[in-house]
Design an enzyme around this catalytic site. Structure first.
Site, PDB file in Angstrom:
ATOM      1  N   ALA A   1      22.709 -48.512 -14.335  1.00 27.69           N
ATOM      2  CA  ALA A   1      22.490 -49.902 -14.726  1.00 27.69           C
ATOM      3  C   ALA A   1      21.297 -50.026 -15.674  1.00 27.69           C
ATOM      4  CB  ALA A   1      22.278 -50.766 -13.482  1.00 27.69           C
ATOM      5  N   TYR A   2      20.214 -49.340 -15.348  1.00 21.82           N
ATOM      6  CA  TYR A   2      19.036 -49.355 -16.227  1.00 21.82           C
ATOM      7  C   TYR A   2      19.379 -48.739 -17.584  1.00 21.82           C
ATOM      8  CZ  TYR A   2      14.449 -48.092 -18.080  1.00 21.82           C
ATOM      9  OH  TYR A   2      13.350 -47.947 -18.893  1.00 21.82           O
ATOM     10  N   SER A   3      20.036 -47.589 -17.564  1.00 13.27           N
ATOM     11  CA  SER A   3      20.407 -46.921 -18.805  1.00 13.27           C
ATOM     12  C   SER A   3      21.281 -47.822 -19.664  1.00 13.27           C
ATOM     13  CB  SER A   3      21.137 -45.609 -18.492  1.00 13.27           C
ATOM     14  OG  SER A   3      21.515 -44.945 -19.677  1.00 13.27           O
TER      15      SER A   3
END
Length: 264
Positions: free
Chosen positions: A158-160
């Site tokens: 999700a962060y990526s």
């Protein structure tokens, strides 16, 4: 080298923690006039007062960057308080999202929350400052991304995704804003030494491998070409350069500040 930032109006989101604090102090040293945007203004008030006592022209602006109306109101506040729209916008505010979760285990709510903060938040602030910059025909925008948005990372989908998406926003808007003499770039930190790195990342590795926390830090450093972990000041220096006229011919680019991790 004079970065020609004296008296420039610099708006900074996420201005008082970790990299954000280092970036704020770096621009203060360069003589910039600061607009500090924060959802929790109480957490920033001590830094604001300290800078004001040092003679820095600074205004603290309440703003939830995930709310587009608040971002537009913040720019109006800056214009009223400092006399113009920002010359520079530094988007630092962001989050990490779920850590150690595969994409299949990540909930839609977790995914949506971090994408809204890391992507939509930057979009909202950029959209708020760009009309004034375009009218003036000058401006600099620096988005703080991350190298997981350049290589991907298991357990950090999700962060990526949010940082990868920010790259697309940055590059597309750089093309659109270029004819108006506006530069838009990304500074992409890798792992940054600090409280979270020492008390979370290194501690987790130390427990997992049965090594000391210092050895865990050294093992992280060994993954980088320069064999050392970046500092918040390294990131701040990159932001200064990208915000200055010394980078006048650079736009739509990613600048990794990661000791060479993304290149390996």
């Amino acid at each position: 080298m004079d970065l020609l930032l004296t008296n420039k109006i610099v708006a900074i989101t996420g201005p008082a923690k970790g990299m954000g604090e280092a970036i704020t102090r770096a621009f203060a040293v360069e003589g910039a006039r600061l607009a500090l945007l924060a959802r929790d203004t109480l957490a920033v008030s001590a830094l604001e007062m300290e800078l004001r006592d040092q003679g820095v022209d600074v205004v603290l602006v309440a703003c939830d960057i995930t709310n587009s109306d608040q971002c537009e109101q913040a720019v109006a506040h800056i214009r009223e308080a400092l006399g113009d729209v920002p010359d520079v916008l530094i988007n630092v505010a962001g989050g990490s999202g779920p850590v150690g979760k595969s994409g299949a285990d990540t909930t839609f709510e977790e995914f949506e929350e971090i994408v809204r903060l890391n992507m939509a938040g930057c979009f909202n602030t950029m959209r708020a400052v760009l009309p004034g910059m375009m009218e003036r025909r000058s401006g600099k925008i620096v988005n703080v991304g991350g190298t997981f948005g350049m290589r991907g990372k298991a357990g950090r989908m999700a962060y990526s995704a949010s940082k990868w998406g920010l790259r697309g926003i940055t590059k597309s808007m750089a093309i659109e804003a270029g004819p108006h003499n506006i530069n838009i770039n990304i500074v992409a930190p890798g792992m940054v030494d600090g409280q979270r790195f020492r008390t979370k990342v290194c501690l987790d590795m130390a427990v997992k491998l049965g090594v000391s926390e210092e050895e865990a830090a050294q093992r992280h450093a060994a993954d980088y070409a320069l064999q050392r972990i970046s500092t918040a000041q390294d990131v701040a220096d990159a932001c200064l350069f990208m915000a200055s006229e010394r980078s006048r011919q650079i736009t739509g680019t990613d600048l990794p500040v990661d000791g060479g991790w993304a290149a390996l």
